[in-house]
Motif scaffolding. Structure first.
Motif, PDB file in Angstrom:
ATOM      1  N   GLY A 103       0.816  -1.210   0.000  1.00 24.52           N
ATOM      2  CA  GLY A 103       0.000   0.000   0.000  1.00 24.52           C
ATOM      3  C   GLY A 103       0.844   1.252   0.000  1.00 24.52           C
ATOM      4  N   ILE A 104       1.892   1.258   0.828  1.00 27.57           N
ATOM      5  CA  ILE A 104       2.790   2.410   0.894  1.00 27.57           C
ATOM      6  C   ILE A 104       3.475   2.632  -0.445  1.00 27.57           C
ATOM      7  N   THR A 105       4.016   1.563  -1.017  1.00 29.84           N
ATOM      8  CA  THR A 105       4.748   1.670  -2.273  1.00 29.84           C
ATOM      9  C   THR A 105       3.856   2.150  -3.411  1.00 29.84           C
ATOM     10  N   ILE A 106       2.681   1.547  -3.530  1.00 34.08           N
ATOM     11  CA  ILE A 106       1.789   1.904  -4.634  1.00 34.08           C
ATOM     12  C   ILE A 106       1.323   3.353  -4.522  1.00 34.08           C
ATOM     13  N   LEU A 107       1.096   3.839  -3.297  1.00 42.12           N
ATOM     14  CA  LEU A 107       0.703   5.239  -3.146  1.00 42.12           C
ATOM     15  C   LEU A 107       1.784   6.185  -3.662  1.00 42.12           C
ATOM     16  N   VAL A 108       3.019   5.924  -3.304  1.00 47.14           N
ATOM     17  CA  VAL A 108       4.100   6.808  -3.755  1.00 47.14           C
ATOM     18  C   VAL A 108       4.297   6.682  -5.259  1.00 47.14           C
ATOM     19  N   GLU A 109       4.225   5.447  -5.768  1.00 46.00           N
ATOM     20  CA  GLU A 109       4.338   5.257  -7.217  1.00 46.00           C
ATOM     21  C   GLU A 109       3.210   5.967  -7.958  1.00 46.00           C
ATOM     22  N   SER A 110       2.075   6.148  -7.269  1.00 43.13           N
ATOM     23  CA  SER A 110       0.919   6.786  -7.897  1.00 43.13           C
ATOM     24  C   SER A 110       0.974   8.303  -7.818  1.00 43.13           C
ATOM     25  N   GLY A 111       1.997   8.837  -7.174  1.00 40.57           N
ATOM     26  CA  GLY A 111       2.171  10.281  -7.182  1.00 40.57           C
ATOM     27  C   GLY A 111       1.878  10.984  -5.884  1.00 40.57           C
ATOM     28  N   GLU A 112       1.495  10.260  -4.823  1.00 41.96           N
ATOM     29  CA  GLU A 112       1.262  10.921  -3.539  1.00 41.96           C
ATOM     30  C   GLU A 112       2.588  11.445  -2.996  1.00 41.96           C
ATOM     31  N   ALA A 113       2.534  12.566  -2.312  1.00 45.39           N
ATOM     32  CA  ALA A 113       3.744  13.182  -1.765  1.00 45.39           C
ATOM     33  C   ALA A 113       4.380  12.250  -0.734  1.00 45.39           C
ATOM     34  N   LEU A 114       5.670  12.052  -0.866  1.00 44.67           N
ATOM     35  CA  LEU A 114       6.385  11.164   0.046  1.00 44.67           C
ATOM     36  C   LEU A 114       6.240  11.624   1.494  1.00 44.67           C
ATOM     37  N   GLN A 115       6.228  12.945   1.711  1.00 44.18           N
ATOM     38  CA  GLN A 115       6.084  13.463   3.069  1.00 44.18           C
ATOM     39  C   GLN A 115       4.748  13.042   3.679  1.00 44.18           C
ATOM     40  N   ASP A 116       3.690  13.012   2.866  1.00 46.02           N
ATOM     41  CA  ASP A 116       2.373  12.609   3.369  1.00 46.02           C
ATOM     42  C   ASP A 116       2.325  11.113   3.651  1.00 46.02           C
ATOM     43  N   VAL A 117       2.830  10.311   2.704  1.00 45.68           N
ATOM     44  CA  VAL A 117       2.770   8.862   2.853  1.00 45.68           C
ATOM     45  C   VAL A 117       3.580   8.408   4.063  1.00 45.68           C
ATOM     46  N   HIS A 118       4.737   8.993   4.254  1.00 47.83           N
ATOM     47  CA  HIS A 118       5.569   8.600   5.402  1.00 47.83           C
ATOM     48  C   HIS A 118       4.860   8.917   6.714  1.00 47.83           C
ATOM     49  N   ARG A 119       4.103  10.010   6.743  1.00 54.05           N
ATOM     50  CA  ARG A 119       3.345  10.377   7.944  1.00 54.05           C
ATOM     51  C   ARG A 119       2.165   9.432   8.153  1.00 54.05           C
ATOM     52  N   TRP A 120       1.440   9.098   7.071  1.00 52.04           N
ATOM     53  CA  TRP A 120       0.313   8.170   7.183  1.00 52.04           C
ATOM     54  C   TRP A 120       0.773   6.784   7.639  1.00 52.04           C
ATOM     55  N   ALA A 121       1.968   6.397   7.185  1.00 51.94           N
ATOM     56  CA  ALA A 121       2.490   5.066   7.516  1.00 51.94           C
ATOM     57  C   ALA A 121       2.979   4.977   8.961  1.00 51.94           C
ATOM     58  N   GLY A 122       3.194   6.119   9.594  1.00 51.15           N
ATOM     59  CA  GLY A 122       3.643   6.102  10.975  1.00 51.15           C
ATOM     60  C   GLY A 122       5.140   5.909  11.127  1.00 51.15           C
ATOM     61  N   HIS A 123       5.907   6.280  10.099  1.00 51.53           N
ATOM     62  CA  HIS A 123       7.360   6.202  10.192  1.00 51.53           C
ATOM     63  C   HIS A 123       7.892   7.476  10.845  1.00 51.53           C
ATOM     64  N   LYS A 124       8.769   7.296  11.794  1.00 50.61           N
ATOM     65  CA  LYS A 124       9.333   8.458  12.489  1.00 50.61           C
ATOM     66  C   LYS A 124      10.210   9.283  11.565  1.00 50.61           C
ATOM     67  N   ARG A 125      10.943   8.582  10.687  1.00 49.13           N
ATOM     68  CA  ARG A 125      11.848   9.261   9.764  1.00 49.13           C
ATOM     69  C   ARG A 125      11.460   8.943   8.327  1.00 49.13           C
ATOM     70  N   ILE A 126      11.509   9.937   7.473  1.00 50.71           N
ATOM     71  CA  ILE A 126      11.155   9.741   6.071  1.00 50.71           C
ATOM     72  C   ILE A 126      12.148   8.804   5.388  1.00 50.71           C
ATOM     73  N   GLU A 127      13.372   8.721   5.923  1.00 53.39           N
ATOM     74  CA  GLU A 127      14.384   7.833   5.355  1.00 53.39           C
ATOM     75  C   GLU A 127      13.955   6.370   5.445  1.00 53.39           C
ATOM     76  N   THR A 128      13.184   6.039   6.487  1.00 53.48           N
ATOM     77  CA  THR A 128      12.703   4.662   6.635  1.00 53.48           C
ATOM     78  C   THR A 128      11.808   4.292   5.469  1.00 53.48           C
ATOM     79  N   THR A 129      10.910   5.193   5.110  1.00 54.09           N
ATOM     80  CA  THR A 129      10.016   4.953   3.980  1.00 54.09           C
ATOM     81  C   THR A 129      10.808   4.812   2.688  1.00 54.09           C
TER      82      THR A 129
END
Length: 297
Positions: free
Chosen positions: A252-278
């Motif tokens: 779900g995370i991967t497909i959202l980013v591949e679909s054009g969602e902002a990485l900053q938003d997806v990393h926050r929705w996923a509950g990752h503390k650091r964007i580098e993890t995503t």
């Protein structure tokens, strides 16, 4: 039933007509054609042999044929999964005295394994074909909301705001549960998930927990029980040695980013503390496409 004269082609015709055909209201015409193509590929690779002769050698031959003759990379996993679902049906309807299965190859990738959209649809059809409403609820949040197993196990209906179309991941006073890294967040709900949750809420107006036993209380005593339940389901589906819930979340995370969602938003929705993890563990930046929208899931 006697399977001594049942070949792959005979059993697959029964399976395609009785279980997969769109006239039965379970699958689309595209899905039926995809499954039919998978059987055709298997017979082309291994021959139309009696089902009771199926062995590990046939599995290896089918995989080699998909890889070498068809030149497929990760796409070969889709055919392996679909043939595994056929074998699962054989195990239930025409058992041969031993469990027939095929193990799905791991993805050829430097990132954590994810599923293609076709594989997601295959797994969804399998889960929803079980007639298990708890499994359906878990599947929907693991993929469409990218939630961890402990979050799915813990949340209450009060965490799900259908009017605002968002899920709140925050400490739950009733049980003392707290999110990982004490990181509260809100997850937007897309159209498919929202429609599903609205239907489920109508069935559960008196319930406290999203996953609740008939007599009240959480359905699973802890998230490990939930994960173990899905590990058994992946065996039934003929899926390889993977954590299905974790891979649904990753996909779900991967497909959202591949679909054009902002990485900053997806990393926050996923509950990752650091964007580098995503970025490091969930994404293959080479395959990102310029499409957008939570409803792409």
């Amino acid at each position: 039933s006697d399977v001594s004269d049942k070949t792959i082609s005979k059993l697959s015709r029964e399976w395609l007509d009785d279980e997969v055909h769109p006239d039965n209201g379970k699958n689309s015409l595209k899905t039926w054609k995809d499954y039919r193509r998978t059987i055709h590929y298997y017979i082309e690779a291994c021959g139309d042999h009696p089902i009771e002769q199926y062995s590990y050698e046939h599995e290896k031959q089918f995989k080699r044929w998909l890889r070498d003759d068809k030149g497929l990379g990760n796409a070969q996993r889709t055919y392996q999964v679909q043939f595994g679902i056929f074998l699962n049906w054989v195990n239930l309807r025409h058992p041969v005295g031993r469990k027939l299965h095929i193990t799905r190859n791991r993805a050829i990738s430097h990132v954590i394994e994810t599923l293609t959209r076709d594989e997601i649809e295959d797994y969804k059809e399998f889960i929803f074909g079980l007639g298990d409403p708890i499994a359906e609820r878990v599947w929907m949040l693991a993929y469409y909301a990218m939630m961890r197993s402990d979050e799915i196990n813990a949340i209450t209906w009060s965490n799900i705001n259908l009017k605002r179309a968002e899920i709140s991941i925050s400490p739950i006073k009733l049980t003392g549960w707290k999110p990982k890294q004490l990181l509260p967040r809100k997850i937007p709900i897309g159209k498919k998930l929202l429609a599903f949750l609205k239907r489920e809420f109508e069935k559960s107006r008196k319930d406290t927990f999203y996953l609740q036993k008939d007599g009240g209380g959480q359905y699973y005593s802890d998230a490990n029980n939930l994960s173990q339940r899905f590990m058994r389901l992946k065996d039934q589906a003929g899926i390889g040695d993977v954590d299905m819930l974790q891979i649904l979340r990753r996909s779900g995370i991967t497909i959202l980013v591949e679909s054009g969602e902002a990485l900053q938003d997806v990393h926050r929705w996923a509950g990752h503390k650091r964007i580098e993890t995503t970025m490091k563990y969930y994404l293959n930046m080479d395959v990102m496409k310029n499409r957008k929208g939570m409803d792409k899931l």
